[in-house]
Design a protein around this motif. Structure first.
Motif, PDB file in Angstrom:
ATOM      1  N   SER A   1       2.872   7.852   2.044  1.00 25.74           N
ATOM      2  CA  SER A   1       3.586   6.580   1.845  1.00 25.74           C
ATOM      3  C   SER A   1       4.620   6.358   2.939  1.00 25.74           C
ATOM      4  O   SER A   1       4.787   5.230   3.423  1.00 25.74           O
ATOM      5  CB  SER A   1       4.264   6.557   0.471  1.00 25.74           C
ATOM      6  OG  SER A   1       3.282   6.514  -0.547  1.00 25.74           O
ATOM      7  N   TRP A   2       5.314   7.391   3.333  1.00 24.60           N
ATOM      8  CA  TRP A   2       6.272   7.266   4.436  1.00 24.60           C
ATOM      9  C   TRP A   2       5.578   6.857   5.719  1.00 24.60           C
ATOM     10  O   TRP A   2       6.076   6.047   6.486  1.00 24.60           O
ATOM     11  CB  TRP A   2       6.997   8.587   4.647  1.00 24.60           C
ATOM     12  CG  TRP A   2       8.250   8.734   3.870  1.00 24.60           C
ATOM     13  CD1 TRP A   2       8.662   8.025   2.789  1.00 24.60           C
ATOM     14  CD2 TRP A   2       9.280   9.692   4.126  1.00 24.60           C
ATOM     15  NE1 TRP A   2       9.863   8.486   2.343  1.00 24.60           N
ATOM     16  CE2 TRP A   2      10.266   9.516   3.151  1.00 24.60           C
ATOM     17  CE3 TRP A   2       9.439  10.701   5.072  1.00 24.60           C
ATOM     18  CZ2 TRP A   2      11.419  10.281   3.110  1.00 24.60           C
ATOM     19  CZ3 TRP A   2      10.587  11.464   5.013  1.00 24.60           C
ATOM     20  CH2 TRP A   2      11.556  11.254   4.045  1.00 24.60           C
ATOM     21  N   GLY A   3       4.419   7.437   5.969  1.00 20.03           N
ATOM     22  CA  GLY A   3       3.653   7.077   7.161  1.00 20.03           C
ATOM     23  C   GLY A   3       3.245   5.622   7.164  1.00 20.03           C
ATOM     24  O   GLY A   3       3.336   4.927   8.183  1.00 20.03           O
ATOM     25  N   ILE A   4       2.813   5.130   6.008  1.00 22.25           N
ATOM     26  CA  ILE A   4       2.437   3.719   5.893  1.00 22.25           C
ATOM     27  C   ILE A   4       3.673   2.844   6.030  1.00 22.25           C
ATOM     28  O   ILE A   4       3.646   1.792   6.687  1.00 22.25           O
ATOM     29  CB  ILE A   4       1.716   3.464   4.556  1.00 22.25           C
ATOM     30  CG1 ILE A   4       0.392   4.234   4.513  1.00 22.25           C
ATOM     31  CG2 ILE A   4       1.474   1.972   4.348  1.00 22.25           C
ATOM     32  CD1 ILE A   4      -0.269   4.252   3.151  1.00 22.25           C
ATOM     33  N   ALA A   5       4.774   3.266   5.424  1.00 23.65           N
ATOM     34  CA  ALA A   5       6.009   2.479   5.465  1.00 23.65           C
ATOM     35  C   ALA A   5       6.548   2.335   6.883  1.00 23.65           C
ATOM     36  O   ALA A   5       7.216   1.339   7.200  1.00 23.65           O
ATOM     37  CB  ALA A   5       7.066   3.110   4.556  1.00 23.65           C
ATOM     38  N   PHE A   6       6.266   3.294   7.741  1.00 28.24           N
ATOM     39  CA  PHE A   6       6.678   3.168   9.143  1.00 28.24           C
ATOM     40  C   PHE A   6       6.136   1.869   9.740  1.00 28.24           C
ATOM     41  O   PHE A   6       6.851   1.133  10.412  1.00 28.24           O
ATOM     42  CB  PHE A   6       6.195   4.369   9.959  1.00 28.24           C
ATOM     43  CG  PHE A   6       6.353   4.172  11.444  1.00 28.24           C
ATOM     44  CD1 PHE A   6       7.592   4.319  12.043  1.00 28.24           C
ATOM     45  CD2 PHE A   6       5.265   3.802  12.226  1.00 28.24           C
ATOM     46  CE1 PHE A   6       7.747   4.120  13.416  1.00 28.24           C
ATOM     47  CE2 PHE A   6       5.409   3.607  13.592  1.00 28.24           C
ATOM     48  CZ  PHE A   6       6.654   3.761  14.189  1.00 28.24           C
TER      49      PHE A   6
ATOM     50  N   TRP B   1       4.025  15.384  -3.384  1.00 27.37           N
ATOM     51  CA  TRP B   1       4.599  15.528  -2.048  1.00 27.37           C
ATOM     52  C   TRP B   1       3.668  14.953  -0.983  1.00 27.37           C
ATOM     53  O   TRP B   1       4.125  14.376   0.003  1.00 27.37           O
ATOM     54  CB  TRP B   1       4.985  16.977  -1.751  1.00 27.37           C
ATOM     55  CG  TRP B   1       3.840  17.932  -1.574  1.00 27.37           C
ATOM     56  CD1 TRP B   1       3.246  18.697  -2.537  1.00 27.37           C
ATOM     57  CD2 TRP B   1       3.145  18.209  -0.361  1.00 27.37           C
ATOM     58  NE1 TRP B   1       2.225  19.443  -2.005  1.00 27.37           N
ATOM     59  CE2 TRP B   1       2.139  19.164  -0.653  1.00 27.37           C
ATOM     60  CE3 TRP B   1       3.268  17.770   0.950  1.00 27.37           C
ATOM     61  CZ2 TRP B   1       1.268  19.656   0.299  1.00 27.37           C
ATOM     62  CZ3 TRP B   1       2.403  18.274   1.906  1.00 27.37           C
ATOM     63  CH2 TRP B   1       1.416  19.204   1.585  1.00 27.37           C
ATOM     64  N   LYS B   2       2.345  15.092  -1.169  1.00 25.11           N
ATOM     65  CA  LYS B   2       1.397  14.514  -0.214  1.00 25.11           C
ATOM     66  C   LYS B   2       1.453  12.991  -0.248  1.00 25.11           C
ATOM     67  O   LYS B   2       1.417  12.336   0.789  1.00 25.11           O
ATOM     68  CB  LYS B   2      -0.025  14.987  -0.522  1.00 25.11           C
ATOM     69  CG  LYS B   2      -0.298  16.416  -0.158  1.00 25.11           C
ATOM     70  CD  LYS B   2      -1.737  16.781  -0.490  1.00 25.11           C
ATOM     71  CE  LYS B   2      -1.993  18.243  -0.227  1.00 25.11           C
ATOM     72  NZ  LYS B   2      -3.360  18.635  -0.636  1.00 25.11           N
ATOM     73  N   VAL B   3       1.528  12.460  -1.452  1.00 23.26           N
ATOM     74  CA  VAL B   3       1.582  11.005  -1.605  1.00 23.26           C
ATOM     75  C   VAL B   3       2.857  10.452  -0.969  1.00 23.26           C
ATOM     76  O   VAL B   3       2.835   9.392  -0.326  1.00 23.26           O
ATOM     77  CB  VAL B   3       1.505  10.612  -3.095  1.00 23.26           C
ATOM     78  CG1 VAL B   3       1.522   9.111  -3.268  1.00 23.26           C
ATOM     79  CG2 VAL B   3       0.263  11.167  -3.738  1.00 23.26           C
TER      80      VAL B   3
ATOM     81  N   PHE C   1       0.828  -1.207   0.000  1.00 21.19           N
ATOM     82  CA  PHE C   1       0.000   0.000   0.000  1.00 21.19           C
ATOM     83  C   PHE C   1       0.866   1.263   0.000  1.00 21.19           C
ATOM     84  O   PHE C   1       0.525   2.250  -0.643  1.00 21.19           O
ATOM     85  CB  PHE C   1      -0.977   0.007   1.182  1.00 21.19           C
ATOM     86  CG  PHE C   1      -2.246  -0.724   0.868  1.00 21.19           C
ATOM     87  CD1 PHE C   1      -3.269  -0.094   0.173  1.00 21.19           C
ATOM     88  CD2 PHE C   1      -2.404  -2.044   1.241  1.00 21.19           C
ATOM     89  CE1 PHE C   1      -4.444  -0.775  -0.132  1.00 21.19           C
ATOM     90  CE2 PHE C   1      -3.575  -2.731   0.935  1.00 21.19           C
ATOM     91  CZ  PHE C   1      -4.590  -2.103   0.253  1.00 21.19           C
ATOM     92  N   ALA C   2       1.992   1.234   0.696  1.00 20.47           N
ATOM     93  CA  ALA C   2       2.881   2.403   0.714  1.00 20.47           C
ATOM     94  C   ALA C   2       3.461   2.663  -0.675  1.00 20.47           C
ATOM     95  O   ALA C   2       3.554   3.813  -1.109  1.00 20.47           O
ATOM     96  CB  ALA C   2       4.009   2.192   1.728  1.00 20.47           C
ATOM     97  N   TRP C   3       3.839   1.611  -1.369  1.00 20.14           N
ATOM     98  CA  TRP C   3       4.505   1.774  -2.660  1.00 20.14           C
ATOM     99  C   TRP C   3       3.537   1.950  -3.825  1.00 20.14           C
ATOM    100  O   TRP C   3       3.848   2.649  -4.785  1.00 20.14           O
ATOM    101  CB  TRP C   3       5.405   0.583  -2.941  1.00 20.14           C
ATOM    102  CG  TRP C   3       6.653   0.533  -2.134  1.00 20.14           C
ATOM    103  CD1 TRP C   3       6.952   1.226  -0.990  1.00 20.14           C
ATOM    104  CD2 TRP C   3       7.792  -0.278  -2.394  1.00 20.14           C
ATOM    105  NE1 TRP C   3       8.188   0.889  -0.532  1.00 20.14           N
ATOM    106  CE2 TRP C   3       8.736  -0.040  -1.371  1.00 20.14           C
ATOM    107  CE3 TRP C   3       8.104  -1.199  -3.381  1.00 20.14           C
ATOM    108  CZ2 TRP C   3       9.969  -0.671  -1.324  1.00 20.14           C
ATOM    109  CZ3 TRP C   3       9.335  -1.836  -3.325  1.00 20.14           C
ATOM    110  CH2 TRP C   3      10.255  -1.563  -2.310  1.00 20.14           C
ATOM    111  N   TYR C   4       2.372   1.288  -3.765  1.00 20.29           N
ATOM    112  CA  TYR C   4       1.498   1.259  -4.938  1.00 20.29           C
ATOM    113  C   TYR C   4       0.077   1.762  -4.688  1.00 20.29           C
ATOM    114  O   TYR C   4      -0.666   1.971  -5.638  1.00 20.29           O
ATOM    115  CB  TYR C   4       1.413  -0.175  -5.502  1.00 20.29           C
ATOM    116  CG  TYR C   4       2.755  -0.715  -5.879  1.00 20.29           C
ATOM    117  CD1 TYR C   4       3.376  -0.328  -7.063  1.00 20.29           C
ATOM    118  CD2 TYR C   4       3.436  -1.594  -5.042  1.00 20.29           C
ATOM    119  CE1 TYR C   4       4.626  -0.811  -7.410  1.00 20.29           C
ATOM    120  CE2 TYR C   4       4.688  -2.082  -5.376  1.00 20.29           C
ATOM    121  CZ  TYR C   4       5.273  -1.688  -6.560  1.00 20.29           C
ATOM    122  OH  TYR C   4       6.512  -2.156  -6.894  1.00 20.29           O
TER     123      TYR C   4
END
Length: 109
Positions: free
Chosen positions: A36-41, A30-32, A16-19
């Motif tokens: 994505s960084w938040g999900i990747a955490f 920039w929002k995406v 979900f973070a990547w795609y």
């Protein structure tokens, strides 16, 4: 089994973070990236313990192989259900070839 389950959860977050943003083409980049960084955490919150727990039972090569197989399984489901893409025969053949790699990585020679 704990390692595999943690890697499965990790890969769901990673996918979900990547795609996940591909359906939101109108959202600024920039929002995406921030989302994505938040999900990747959360991906890392599962992936790092998975590898820490699994290392010893599996070696590094085996851990990476497990992760790649899980990644492709999760992505196949994601791309069909979320992105509404067709699962073509050549994708399945490629995945079967990866399973052959799993055989060679885990076989005791």
């Amino acid at each position: 089994m704990k390692t595999v389950l943690l890697l499965l959860v990790s890969n769901i977050f990673m996918t979900f973070a990547w795609y996940g943003h591909l359906k939101f083409t109108q959202t600024t980049l920039w929002k995406v990236i921030l989302i994505s960084w938040g999900i990747a955490f959360f991906e890392y919150c599962f992936q790092v313990p998975a590898n820490r727990i699994g290392y010893g039972q599996f070696n590094g090569f085996q851990l990476k192989t497990i992760q790649e197989v899980i990644t492709l399984v999760v992505f196949m489901v994601f791309s069909v259900l979320y992105l509404k893409e067709e699962l073509k025969w050549n994708y399945i053949v490629g995945f079967v070839l990866l399973l052959a790699a799993v055989f060679f990585v885990f076989k005791k020679w």
